[in-house]
Design an enzyme around this catalytic site. Sequence first.
Site, PDB file in Angstrom:
ATOM      1  N   ARG A   1     -25.924 107.499 -15.410  1.00 17.54           N
ATOM      2  CA  ARG A   1     -26.598 106.956 -14.326  1.00 17.54           C
ATOM      3  C   ARG A   1     -26.336 107.766 -12.925  1.00 17.54           C
ATOM      4  O   ARG A   1     -27.169 107.696 -12.115  1.00 17.54           O
ATOM      5  CB  ARG A   1     -26.186 105.450 -14.303  1.00 17.54           C
ATOM      6  CG  ARG A   1     -26.498 104.581 -13.033  1.00 17.54           C
ATOM      7  CD  ARG A   1     -26.072 103.219 -13.429  1.00 17.54           C
ATOM      8  NE  ARG A   1     -26.021 102.357 -12.343  1.00 17.54           N
ATOM      9  CZ  ARG A   1     -27.042 101.591 -11.762  1.00 17.54           C
ATOM     10  NH1 ARG A   1     -28.180 101.572 -12.338  1.00 17.54           N
ATOM     11  NH2 ARG A   1     -27.044 100.906 -10.813  1.00 17.54           N
TER      12      ARG A   1
ATOM     13  N   HIS B   1     -22.400 105.606 -17.773  1.00 15.15           N
ATOM     14  CA  HIS B   1     -22.480 105.942 -16.194  1.00 15.15           C
ATOM     15  C   HIS B   1     -22.604 106.929 -15.368  1.00 15.15           C
ATOM     16  O   HIS B   1     -22.987 107.145 -14.642  1.00 15.15           O
ATOM     17  CB  HIS B   1     -21.226 104.708 -15.457  1.00 15.15           C
ATOM     18  CG  HIS B   1     -21.749 103.704 -14.507  1.00 15.15           C
ATOM     19  ND1 HIS B   1     -22.650 102.988 -14.749  1.00 15.15           N
ATOM     20  CD2 HIS B   1     -21.227 103.896 -13.062  1.00 15.15           C
ATOM     21  CE1 HIS B   1     -22.538 102.081 -13.771  1.00 15.15           C
ATOM     22  NE2 HIS B   1     -21.973 102.692 -12.868  1.00 15.15           N
TER      23      HIS B   1
ATOM     24  N   TYR C   1     -23.760 108.659  -3.358  1.00 15.89           N
ATOM     25  CA  TYR C   1     -24.351 109.769  -3.914  1.00 15.89           C
ATOM     26  C   TYR C   1     -24.920 110.920  -2.948  1.00 15.89           C
ATOM     27  O   TYR C   1     -25.057 111.952  -3.204  1.00 15.89           O
ATOM     28  CB  TYR C   1     -25.447 109.534  -4.778  1.00 15.89           C
ATOM     29  CG  TYR C   1     -25.176 108.138  -5.822  1.00 15.89           C
ATOM     30  CD1 TYR C   1     -24.685 108.781  -7.042  1.00 15.89           C
ATOM     31  CD2 TYR C   1     -25.463 106.718  -5.848  1.00 15.89           C
ATOM     32  CE1 TYR C   1     -24.208 107.807  -8.107  1.00 15.89           C
ATOM     33  CE2 TYR C   1     -25.167 106.093  -6.735  1.00 15.89           C
ATOM     34  CZ  TYR C   1     -24.287 106.591  -7.845  1.00 15.89           C
ATOM     35  OH  TYR C   1     -24.066 105.658  -8.786  1.00 15.89           O
TER      36      TYR C   1
ATOM     37  N   HIS D   1     -29.359  98.711  -6.482  1.00 17.12           N
ATOM     38  CA  HIS D   1     -28.038  98.164  -5.618  1.00 17.12           C
ATOM     39  C   HIS D   1     -28.579  97.245  -4.480  1.00 17.12           C
ATOM     40  O   HIS D   1     -29.489  97.589  -3.787  1.00 17.12           O
ATOM     41  CB  HIS D   1     -27.670  99.583  -4.899  1.00 17.12           C
ATOM     42  CG  HIS D   1     -26.890 100.327  -5.714  1.00 17.12           C
ATOM     43  ND1 HIS D   1     -26.615 101.686  -5.442  1.00 17.12           N
ATOM     44  CD2 HIS D   1     -26.391 100.248  -6.932  1.00 17.12           C
ATOM     45  CE1 HIS D   1     -26.159 102.304  -6.563  1.00 17.12           C
ATOM     46  NE2 HIS D   1     -25.864 101.315  -7.597  1.00 17.12           N
TER      47      HIS D   1
ATOM     48  N   ARG E   1     -28.138 100.692 -16.227  1.00 14.07           N
ATOM     49  CA  ARG E   1     -26.956 100.377 -16.743  1.00 14.07           C
ATOM     50  C   ARG E   1     -26.773 100.393 -18.148  1.00 14.07           C
ATOM     51  O   ARG E   1     -27.818  99.851 -18.685  1.00 14.07           O
ATOM     52  CB  ARG E   1     -26.326  99.364 -15.949  1.00 14.07           C
ATOM     53  CG  ARG E   1     -26.315  99.388 -14.465  1.00 14.07           C
ATOM     54  CD  ARG E   1     -25.839  97.885 -13.911  1.00 14.07           C
ATOM     55  NE  ARG E   1     -25.828  97.808 -12.503  1.00 14.07           N
ATOM     56  CZ  ARG E   1     -26.748  97.617 -11.562  1.00 14.07           C
ATOM     57  NH1 ARG E   1     -27.741  97.194 -12.115  1.00 14.07           N
ATOM     58  NH2 ARG E   1     -26.321  97.629 -10.355  1.00 14.07           N
TER      59      ARG E   1
ATOM     60  N   LYS F   1     -27.682  93.079 -12.390  1.00 11.92           N
ATOM     61  CA  LYS F   1     -26.494  92.239 -12.081  1.00 11.92           C
ATOM     62  C   LYS F   1     -27.113  90.925 -11.387  1.00 11.92           C
ATOM     63  O   LYS F   1     -27.924  91.017 -10.612  1.00 11.92           O
ATOM     64  CB  LYS F   1     -25.348  92.615 -11.246  1.00 11.92           C
ATOM     65  CG  LYS F   1     -24.787  94.034 -11.704  1.00 11.92           C
ATOM     66  CD  LYS F   1     -23.821  94.540 -10.798  1.00 11.92           C
ATOM     67  CE  LYS F   1     -22.868  95.593 -11.657  1.00 11.92           C
ATOM     68  NZ  LYS F   1     -21.896  96.276 -10.642  1.00 11.92           N
TER      69      LYS F   1
END
Length: 284
Positions: A235, A232, A267, A258, A138, A162
């Site tokens: 990514r 992004h 994806y 994730h 990210r 995150k």
Amino acid sequence: MYSLLSDFLEYIDIEKGLSKNTVQAYRRDIASFIDFVELDDINLITRLHISSYIMDLRELGIAPSSMSRKISALKSFFKWACANEYLSSNPISSIEPAKLPKYLPKVLSSNDIEMIMHADLSLLERTILEMLYSCGLRVSELCKLKLCDINMQSQNIICYGKGAKERIVPFGDYAKQILLSYLKDREIVVNSSDINTDYLLVNENGRMMTRQDIYRIVHKLGAIINKDISPHTLRHTFATHLLENGADLRVVQELLGHSDVATTQLYTHISKKRLKDIYFSVNK
């Protein structure tokens, strides 16, 4: 209610470890609701207040994605208030988030990536490209990446996603060559400035590069292929190309950081759509 908001923001900042951008977004979203209801006591908030607020957002033409984010922020706030006994009952528990339109993120083709890689790029630009496309970072993770997070011998990096969640991401021989070359240039820049920084990416003045700096460089890379792209996008492309080349979904999930595999499954839909597009373009 603003004193409660301050306590909540301190909680998600310090205890949950959310990013500064996320904390600022929560502050804006919850403050806009407090200004709307004009009530000092959180226990006076009813489901009707929240429904009226959502209706007002719709009349203002707020996008579903923004509405969903605002409702999510309020849910977190009220859930925290209940858990800490500031609130006797949760008025937002039955409110459904705004339905988001289904769309697939933009992904570059292998030819697009090849064209960018073969262009006349600076070492800084190549390093940014490698970290975003080859490692799937990210933009916030790339900005915060430090020299001590990179292990040249084992060819991997430690990044903090995150919620300060740590993960290890490998990089290949080509990325290693780019990094080693860039580090030599970086040393010259840093030594010629009065700034001593541990961050990998620095600008011409030796200062840590910002998100905006990286966005501008990636936008410039997109101009090479006449496409408007963001960090992004690279990514997304990283994840899609891995799956198209047979990578396991769980492995891609770990590489992307994730927490839920359902996010990564998006994806697989991109891969299927790209295969269909390629098939029909060949068989017109």
